[in-house]
Design a protein around this motif. Structure first.
Motif, PDB file in Angstrom:
ATOM      1  N   UNK A   1       2.252  -8.665  -2.695  1.00  0.00           N
ATOM      2  CA  UNK A   1       1.436  -9.280  -1.473  1.00  0.00           C
ATOM      3  C   UNK A   1       1.378 -10.850  -1.689  1.00  0.00           C
ATOM      4  N   UNK A   2       1.989 -11.390  -0.359  1.00  0.00           N
ATOM      5  CA  UNK A   2       1.883 -12.927  -0.101  1.00  0.00           C
ATOM      6  C   UNK A   2       3.139 -13.349  -1.146  1.00  0.00           C
ATOM      7  N   UNK A   3       4.028 -12.633  -1.558  1.00  0.00           N
ATOM      8  CA  UNK A   3       5.267 -13.231  -2.133  1.00  0.00           C
ATOM      9  C   UNK A   3       6.570 -12.549  -1.721  1.00  0.00           C
ATOM     10  N   UNK A   4       7.527 -12.198  -2.888  1.00  0.00           N
ATOM     11  CA  UNK A   4       8.792 -11.811  -2.338  1.00  0.00           C
ATOM     12  C   UNK A   4       8.944 -10.603  -3.432  1.00  0.00           C
ATOM     13  N   UNK A   5       9.615  -9.460  -2.831  1.00  0.00           N
ATOM     14  CA  UNK A   5      10.320  -8.275  -3.279  1.00  0.00           C
ATOM     15  C   UNK A   5      11.777  -8.209  -3.156  1.00  0.00           C
ATOM     16  N   UNK A   6      12.381  -8.418  -4.379  1.00  0.00           N
ATOM     17  CA  UNK A   6      13.809  -8.514  -4.396  1.00  0.00           C
ATOM     18  C   UNK A   6      14.421  -7.061  -4.854  1.00  0.00           C
ATOM     19  N   UNK A   7      15.352  -6.744  -3.850  1.00  0.00           N
ATOM     20  CA  UNK A   7      15.994  -5.252  -4.109  1.00  0.00           C
ATOM     21  C   UNK A   7      17.469  -5.443  -4.300  1.00  0.00           C
ATOM     22  N   UNK A   8      17.887  -5.654  -5.571  1.00  0.00           N
ATOM     23  CA  UNK A   8      19.319  -5.813  -5.846  1.00  0.00           C
ATOM     24  C   UNK A   8      20.257  -4.575  -5.517  1.00  0.00           C
ATOM     25  N   UNK A   9      21.318  -4.615  -4.910  1.00  0.00           N
ATOM     26  CA  UNK A   9      22.405  -3.621  -4.779  1.00  0.00           C
ATOM     27  C   UNK A   9      21.710  -2.302  -4.112  1.00  0.00           C
ATOM     28  N   UNK A  10      21.235  -2.644  -2.618  1.00  0.00           N
ATOM     29  CA  UNK A  10      20.566  -1.777  -2.031  1.00  0.00           C
ATOM     30  C   UNK A  10      21.572  -0.307  -1.665  1.00  0.00           C
ATOM     31  N   UNK A  11      22.946  -0.521  -1.793  1.00  0.00           N
ATOM     32  CA  UNK A  11      23.831   0.570  -1.457  1.00  0.00           C
ATOM     33  C   UNK A  11      23.731   1.581  -2.590  1.00  0.00           C
ATOM     34  N   UNK A  12      23.153   1.301  -3.964  1.00  0.00           N
ATOM     35  CA  UNK A  12      23.092   2.130  -4.941  1.00  0.00           C
ATOM     36  C   UNK A  12      21.847   3.117  -4.638  1.00  0.00           C
ATOM     37  N   UNK A  13      20.939   2.598  -3.640  1.00  0.00           N
ATOM     38  CA  UNK A  13      19.755   3.734  -3.469  1.00  0.00           C
ATOM     39  C   UNK A  13      20.209   5.151  -2.672  1.00  0.00           C
ATOM     40  N   UNK A  14      19.481   6.041  -3.076  1.00  0.00           N
ATOM     41  CA  UNK A  14      19.616   7.560  -2.623  1.00  0.00           C
ATOM     42  C   UNK A  14      19.232   7.223  -1.069  1.00  0.00           C
ATOM     43  N   UNK A  15      19.489   8.285  -0.257  1.00  0.00           N
ATOM     44  CA  UNK A  15      19.296   8.287   1.055  1.00  0.00           C
ATOM     45  C   UNK A  15      17.759   8.105   1.182  1.00  0.00           C
ATOM     46  N   UNK A  16      17.103   8.768   0.461  1.00  0.00           N
ATOM     47  CA  UNK A  16      15.444   9.299   0.536  1.00  0.00           C
ATOM     48  C   UNK A  16      14.868   7.737   0.269  1.00  0.00           C
ATOM     49  N   UNK A  17      15.429   7.258  -0.796  1.00  0.00           N
ATOM     50  CA  UNK A  17      15.150   5.650  -1.231  1.00  0.00           C
ATOM     51  C   UNK A  17      15.254   4.562   0.047  1.00  0.00           C
ATOM     52  N   UNK A  18      16.583   4.937   0.623  1.00  0.00           N
ATOM     53  CA  UNK A  18      16.819   3.752   1.631  1.00  0.00           C
ATOM     54  C   UNK A  18      15.780   4.247   2.952  1.00  0.00           C
ATOM     55  N   UNK A  19      15.611   5.303   3.221  1.00  0.00           N
ATOM     56  CA  UNK A  19      14.559   5.703   4.420  1.00  0.00           C
ATOM     57  C   UNK A  19      13.004   5.303   4.049  1.00  0.00           C
ATOM     58  N   UNK A  20      12.751   5.348   2.688  1.00  0.00           N
ATOM     59  CA  UNK A  20      11.366   4.713   2.518  1.00  0.00           C
ATOM     60  C   UNK A  20      11.316   3.088   2.381  1.00  0.00           C
ATOM     61  N   UNK A  21      12.708   2.482   2.124  1.00  0.00           N
ATOM     62  CA  UNK A  21      12.751   1.213   2.088  1.00  0.00           C
ATOM     63  C   UNK A  21      12.543   0.854   3.709  1.00  0.00           C
ATOM     64  N   UNK A  22      13.198   1.526   4.381  1.00  0.00           N
ATOM     65  CA  UNK A  22      12.938   1.084   6.099  1.00  0.00           C
ATOM     66  C   UNK A  22      11.820   1.254   6.160  1.00  0.00           C
ATOM     67  N   UNK A  23      10.920   2.366   5.890  1.00  0.00           N
ATOM     68  CA  UNK A  23       9.593   2.244   6.302  1.00  0.00           C
ATOM     69  C   UNK A  23       8.666   0.950   5.841  1.00  0.00           C
ATOM     70  N   UNK A  24       9.189   0.591   4.496  1.00  0.00           N
ATOM     71  CA  UNK A  24       8.367  -0.464   3.940  1.00  0.00           C
ATOM     72  C   UNK A  24       8.537  -1.850   5.000  1.00  0.00           C
ATOM     73  N   UNK A  25       9.726  -1.761   5.141  1.00  0.00           N
ATOM     74  CA  UNK A  25      10.238  -3.096   6.289  1.00  0.00           C
ATOM     75  C   UNK A  25       9.164  -3.207   7.465  1.00  0.00           C
ATOM     76  N   UNK A  26       8.660  -1.827   7.938  1.00  0.00           N
ATOM     77  CA  UNK A  26       7.859  -1.859   9.062  1.00  0.00           C
ATOM     78  C   UNK A  26       6.382  -2.390   8.647  1.00  0.00           C
TER      79      UNK A  26
END
Length: 422
Positions: A205-230
Motif C-alpha cells: 500500500x502506497x508503494x511499489x509491487x515489482x513483478x519480474x518475468x511475468x511471462x513465467x506466470x501460469x495463466x491463472x496467476x496472470x488472470x489474478x494479476x489482471x484482477x489486481x491491476x484494477x
C-alpha cells in the motif's frame, strides 16, 4: 505503511558508533554500523541508505578518500555528513567540494546532530524526487533517453511494463520508478497472486509491487494479476512488471493472457541492450570493478579492458557483472586475456547469433557514409563474436592481418595491441 529511513554510521570508535546508534534509533531510524571503509562499501552497496554519517579518520581508508571513491563511481546518491574530532578547515572545505552535505565536529551535540540529520534527509529526498539516477546502467544518449522516459512516469501511479533482453537492468529501472520511503515489494512467488492478491496489495500500500518475468506466470496467476491491476487505485500501489520475452507474440499464440497484455502494454518501456550502447561499457566496467575494492580496476590491463569492451555480452549487465566477479575474486593478481577468454567462452550465449543493429537513420545516409557505418558495425560485431582474436577476425573477414589493422584504425575501432593465444 511507510518504510523506515536507513542511516549508515561509519566510525572506527566503538563508543561513537554505539552512541549514534542509540540516539538515531530512538528517533525512529534504522541504523547500520560500519567500523571501517571496507564494511561501509559493502553496506552502501547492499542497503543504499538515505544518509551516511562518515568519520574522516579511519584505519583502512580515510573518509575523504571513500567520499571521492563514491563520487567517481556515481555512488554519491545520498547526502553524506562528515564527522571528525580534529579535522582542519581545509579538510572540511575539500569534503564539501567533493559533495559532502555538511561537517560535524566531535563531540557532537544532540540538537546539532538531529537538526543536521533532518536537513540532510530533506535535501536528499528532494533530490531523489527530482531526478532519476540510472548510473548503474550508463550515461550514454540512449540511457539519457531512457531516463527521460522514466521521469515522465515517475509522478504517475500507472502500471509500467519493462521489456528487453535478459540482464538489461529491469530491477534498476523498476527501482527508479519507486518513490523513496514507501513500501517496496518483489513478487517472489506467483502462487501468492492466486491465494492472497489483496493481501499483496495491502502489503505494498502506497508503494511499489515489482513483478519480474511475468511471462513465467501460469495463466491463472496472470488472470489474478489482471484482477489486481484494477484494484491498484484503491491501495495507491504502482505495479511494475518486467519481461524478457515478447508478450505480444505470446498473447497471439495463446500463451499469455490477452487481457493482462492489453493492460500492461498501455505503458511499455523498452530497455536497450549493451550492444546498442557500447560507449557505456568503459564506465560500467570501472563501476563494477570499484564495487569489489578501490584497487580492483588497476588489475584490469588495457588488453583485458579492450576485450571486455568488445565482447558481445548477450547476457548484458548480469553477464558483465558475473564475468568481472569471476576475474576479480580469483586468486590470480595478474589477470590475463587468456583467463578472460576462458570465462567468456563459458558464458557465451550460443543459442542465437548476434545480429548487427543498424542505426535508424542508416538508409537515409549517402552511400559512402552508409558503407562506413556498416563496416564499423560489421567489425565491432565480428571482434565481439571472436573475442578480439585477430587471427580469427582476419580469417572470417577474408583480409590480410595488416589490411585488417589498417581498416580498424581507419574506422577508429580499438583493438588489442597483442594477439591473444590461439
Amino acid at each position: 505503511m511507510i518504510a523506515p529511513t536507513e542511516i549508515l554510521v561509519v566510525d572506527d570508535e566503538v563508543g561513537i558508533r554505539e552512541l549514534l546508534h542509540e540516539i538515531l534509533e530512538d528517533e525512529g531510524f534504522v541504523v547500520r554500523l560500519a567500523e571501517n571503509a571496507g564494511t561501509a562499501r559493502e553496506l552502501r552497496r547492499k542497503h543504499n541508505p538515505s544518509l551516511v554519517l562518515l568519520d574522516i579518520w579511519m584505519p583502512d581508508a580515510d573518509g575523504v578518500t571513500l567520499l571521492k571513491e563514491w563520487k567517481a563511481a556515481g555512488l554519491l546518491t545520498m547526502p553524506v555528513v562528515m564527522l571528525s574530532g580534529h579535522a582542519t578547515i581545509e579538510t572540511a572545505v575539500e569534503a564539501t567540494r567533493i559533495g559532502a552535505f555538511d561537517f560535524l565536529e566531535k563531540p557532537i551535540g544532540l540538537q546539532k546532530l538531529l537538526s543536521t540529520v533532518q536537513r540532510a534527509l530533506k535535501v536528499g529526498q528532494a533530490k531523489r524526487a527530482s531526478a532519476i539516477n540510472l548510473a548503474d546502467l550508463g550515461e550514454s544518449q540512449v540511457i539519457n533517453e531512457l531516463r527521460a522516459r522514466l521521469e515522465t512516469l515517475v509522478n504517475e501511479r500507472r502500471t509500467a511494463l519493462l521489456t528487453g533482453e535478459v540482464g538489461v537492468g529491469f530491477i534498476e529501472c523498476a527501482r527508479a520508478l519507486h518513490e523513496p520511503n514507501t513500501p517496496w515489494l518483489v513478487l517472489e512467488s506467483g502462487q501468492r497472486l492466486i491465494s492472497s492478491p489483496l493481501e499483496i496489495l495491502e502489503s505494498a500500500r502506497g508503494g511499489t509491487l515489482y513483478c519480474p518475468e511475468v511471462a513465467h506466470l501460469s495463466r491463472s496467476e496472470q488472470r489474478s494479476l489482471a484482477f489486481m491491476l484494477g484494484k491498484t487505485g484503491t491501495y495507491g500501489v504502482r505495479i511494475v512488471c518486467a519481461s524478457s520475452e515478447p508478450l505480444g507474440q505470446l498473447s497471439g499464440e495463446g500463451r499469455f493472457d490477452p487481457t493482462l497484455f492489453a493492460l500492461l502494454s498501455s505503458c511499455t518501456v523498452v530497455i536497450p541492450p549493451l550492444r546498442s550502447r557500447r560507449s557505456d561499457l568503459a564506465g560500467l566496467i570501472e563501476r563494477c570493478a570499484l564495487a569489489f575494492s578501490p584497487d580492483a580496476p588497476a588489475r584490469l590491463s588495457p588488453e583485458v579492458r579492450q576485450l571486455l569492451e568488445s565482447a558481445p555480452w548477450p547476457g548484458n549487465l548480469i553477464q558483465l557483472q558475473s564475468v568481472l566477479s569471476s576475474l576479480l575474486l580469483s586468486n590470480n593478481d595478474d589477470i590475463t586475456v587468456d583467463h578472460l577468454q576462458a570465462i567468456l567462452g563459458d558464458l557465451r550465449d550460443t543459442s542465437a547469433p548476434d545480429r548487427p543493429a543498424l542505426p535508424p537513420e542508416f538508409f537515409e545516409l549517402p552511400l559512402r557514409e552508409a558503407r562506413e557505418a556498416f563496416e564499423r558495425i560489421y567489425f565491432e560485431n565480428l571482434l565481439g563474436r571472436e573475442s578480439s582474436n585477430m587471427s580469427r577476425v582476419a580469417d572470417k573477414a577474408g583480409l590480410e592481418r595488416t589490411h585488417l589493422y589498417r581498416k580498424l584504425k581507419q574506422l577508429n575501432i580499438r583493438f588489442p595491441r597483442r594477439v591473444p593465444a590461439e
